[in-house]
Design a protein around this motif. Structure first.
Motif, PDB file in Angstrom:
ATOM      1  N   UNK A 262       0.860  -1.398   0.103  1.00 11.74           N
ATOM      2  CA  UNK A 262       0.076  -0.015   0.081  1.00 11.74           C
ATOM      3  C   UNK A 262       0.626   1.181   0.125  1.00 11.74           C
ATOM      4  N   UNK A 263       1.956   1.147   0.734  1.00 13.07           N
ATOM      5  CA  UNK A 263       2.933   2.437   1.007  1.00 13.07           C
ATOM      6  C   UNK A 263       3.595   2.593  -0.386  1.00 13.07           C
ATOM      7  N   UNK A 264       4.057   1.509  -0.892  1.00 19.40           N
ATOM      8  CA  UNK A 264       4.588   1.464  -2.404  1.00 19.40           C
ATOM      9  C   UNK A 264       3.693   2.272  -3.442  1.00 19.40           C
ATOM     10  N   UNK A 265       2.404   1.569  -3.474  1.00 16.52           N
ATOM     11  CA  UNK A 265       1.471   2.296  -4.493  1.00 16.52           C
ATOM     12  C   UNK A 265       0.942   3.583  -4.195  1.00 16.52           C
ATOM     13  N   UNK A 266       0.978   3.968  -2.976  1.00 11.91           N
ATOM     14  CA  UNK A 266       0.631   5.201  -2.587  1.00 11.91           C
ATOM     15  C   UNK A 266       1.856   6.318  -2.814  1.00 11.91           C
ATOM     16  N   UNK A 267       2.801   6.086  -2.239  1.00 11.57           N
ATOM     17  CA  UNK A 267       3.993   6.906  -2.117  1.00 11.57           C
ATOM     18  C   UNK A 267       4.587   7.362  -3.734  1.00 11.57           C
ATOM     19  N   UNK A 268       4.270   6.435  -4.648  1.00 12.05           N
ATOM     20  CA  UNK A 268       4.792   6.651  -5.991  1.00 12.05           C
ATOM     21  C   UNK A 268       4.136   7.825  -6.735  1.00 12.05           C
ATOM     22  N   UNK A 269       2.519   7.950  -6.210  1.00 11.03           N
ATOM     23  CA  UNK A 269       1.718   8.843  -6.994  1.00 11.03           C
ATOM     24  C   UNK A 269       2.480  10.437  -6.408  1.00 11.03           C
ATOM     25  N   UNK A 270       2.895  10.637  -5.045  1.00 12.92           N
ATOM     26  CA  UNK A 270       3.362  11.819  -4.605  1.00 12.92           C
ATOM     27  C   UNK A 270       4.635  12.140  -5.321  1.00 12.92           C
ATOM     28  N   UNK A 271       5.607  10.938  -5.678  1.00 11.65           N
ATOM     29  CA  UNK A 271       6.732  11.329  -6.243  1.00 11.65           C
ATOM     30  C   UNK A 271       6.458  11.636  -7.742  1.00 11.65           C
ATOM     31  N   UNK A 272       5.689  11.083  -8.383  1.00 18.79           N
ATOM     32  CA  UNK A 272       5.399  11.469  -9.910  1.00 18.79           C
ATOM     33  C   UNK A 272       4.992  12.891  -9.907  1.00 18.79           C
ATOM     34  N   UNK A 273       3.868  13.195  -8.824  1.00 18.71           N
ATOM     35  CA  UNK A 273       3.395  14.584  -8.993  1.00 18.71           C
ATOM     36  C   UNK A 273       4.530  15.613  -8.421  1.00 18.71           C
TER      37      UNK A 273
END
Length: 431
Positions: free
Chosen positions: A347-358
């Motif tokens: 879950x952490x992996x899937x959600x944190x990548x959204x912030x990195x891409x943003x």
């Protein structure tokens, strides 16, 4: 008589958009993946290499931090990219990484392996911000958010490539001798991890042009990012980069934490020994690597989500995913089973990548091209945070595991809240 039509830069890029831009995505994406491989490969070889190199947990923390130790690398390479050109700097930095990353496999002692990783870290400090500046300057305004999100997705590909350690490192029969040095499977893995950087450097050298935007623009000193009118966005961005980069301390230790949950219980309940005996052999737990592979693949839903919504919502709104990342990290500490730990890590992996891409999109759109080295500066700030995160984990993972995990959670929460102060940059023209 035909009179040539005058077009703005954005109009010219929009009309020219086509096959070249998709090929550019693949080339820059492969270079981005090489960064991920180089940064994450150490975390996957630690459970085995710690025996050969006789590492304590503090040594492992220093080793995982070594790739980030070139804290000024982002600014230095960003400045060079502004002066000498994006393409030239990418070629130099990718070559340095591949060369010294490969040489690290020959190091018989910890200090020499650490030195090679440090020099390799000099390169990573340069290519990450330059890749995104280079790529964004070819992209038309209406497609830029989605295309940069696609580029950021290649980081996941690098994660997965590094996580393929489970195909190499557990193979105990993969070994041979170079003189007195026993070249074991983890050293072969280190060599393989240098291939993406070397191949990327060759592709940029042989086939890729310089950024047209760079060729058109006069450049400004980096200090202007903290002067009006950029100060109000630079300070929040600095805090966000620090907050989100500190979590590398947790990410780099995932394979070690997974190994500690093999017998069940919280990853903080099963502490490792403070040091390794010189004559001890490592029996690599293969599931620790497969868990790392699953966690890396969990980036995919977040990457797909950002590609689909980035141009419509903008990067600022997606930075709110840091709040969910904070929550998922908090619960990693309180889990009691290996399955729960793996689920929350995914879950952490899937959600944190959204912030990195943003952040990749916002960072390229907040500043004009003449201040493109600003992204390198903020990446350098992120390096400082990554160093501290890895050193804190190395020092405290055995003594008090709760402290670094809860600290990561608190910083991610802070970054998510500070993101509200940034201006909206959705479909902003590059100036």
């Amino acid at each position: 008589e035909h009179v040539p039509q005058k077009l703005t830069y954005e109009e010219a890029v929009e009309r020219a958009f086509g096959l070249f831009h998709w090929l550019l995505l693949v080339v820059c994406g492969w270079a981005n993946a090489s960064d991920a491989v180089e940064i994450l490969c150490v975390s996957f070889l630690l459970p085995t290499a710690r025996c050969d190199l006789e590492l304590s947990s503090s040594d492992m923390g220093l080793l995982t931090a070594s790739i980030f130790l070139m804290m000024v690398g982002g600014y230095m390479w960003g400045y060079l990219a502004d002066q000498k050109g994006r393409r030239r700097v990418l070629i130099m930095s990718l070559t340095v990484n591949g060369l010294f990353g490969g040489l690290a496999s020959l190091a018989p002692w910890f200090w020499l392996f650490l030195l090679m990783r440090f020099i390799s870290g000099i390169r990573v400090g340069g290519s990450l911000p330059v890749i995104f500046s280079y790529f964004s300057e070819f992209m038309p305004r209406l497609r830029r958010g989605a295309m940069i999100s696609c580029l950021a997705t290649f980081w996941m590909a690098g994660n997965i490539l590094a996580a393929l350690a489970w195909l190499v490192i557990p193979r105990t029969w993969v070994k041979f001798f170079l003189g007195t040095l026993e070249f074991k499977s983890w050293r072969v893995f280190v060599v393989l991890c240098s291939v993406p950087s070397i191949s990327s450097a060759l592709i940029f050298k042989l086939f890729m042009p310089e950024s047209p935007k760079f060729l058109m623009e006069a450049l400004a000193p980096i200090k202007k990012i903290f002067q009006s009118p950029f100060r109000s966005r630079s300070i929040p961005l600095l805090i966000i980069f620090y907050s989100i980069s500190f979590y590398y301390g947790l990410w780099m230790w995932f394979p070690e934490l997974f190994e500690r949950t093999e017998d069940g219980g919280s990853p903080c309940a099963n502490v490792s020994r403070p040091s390794v005996a010189a004559n001890e052999t490592c029996n690599t737990v293969k599931t620790a690597y497969t868990d790392g592979f699953i966690t890396a693949a969990a980036n995919l839903p977040g990457n797909i989500f950002t590609i689909l919504v980035m141009d419509s919502t903008g990067g600022k709104a997606l930075l709110g995913s840091l709040l969910l990342s904070s929550l998922s990290v908090f619960f990693i500490y309180v889990v009691q089973t290996k399955a729960q730990s793996l689920i929350l890590s995914c879950i952490f992996s899937g959600v944190s990548v959204i912030a990195w891409n943003a952040l990749d999109v916002v960072g390229t759109e907040l500043y004009p091209t003449k201040l493109s080295s600003a992204l390198g500066f903020f990446t350098g700030v992120g390096r400082v945070a990554a160093i501290m995160g890895n050193l804190v984990f190395g020092r405290l993972v055995d003594a008090n595991c709760a402290v670094p995990i809860l600290l990561v959670s608190a910083l991610l929460l802070t970054g998510g809240l500070v993101g509200l102060l940034l201006p909206q940059t959705r479909q902003t023209e590059l100036t």
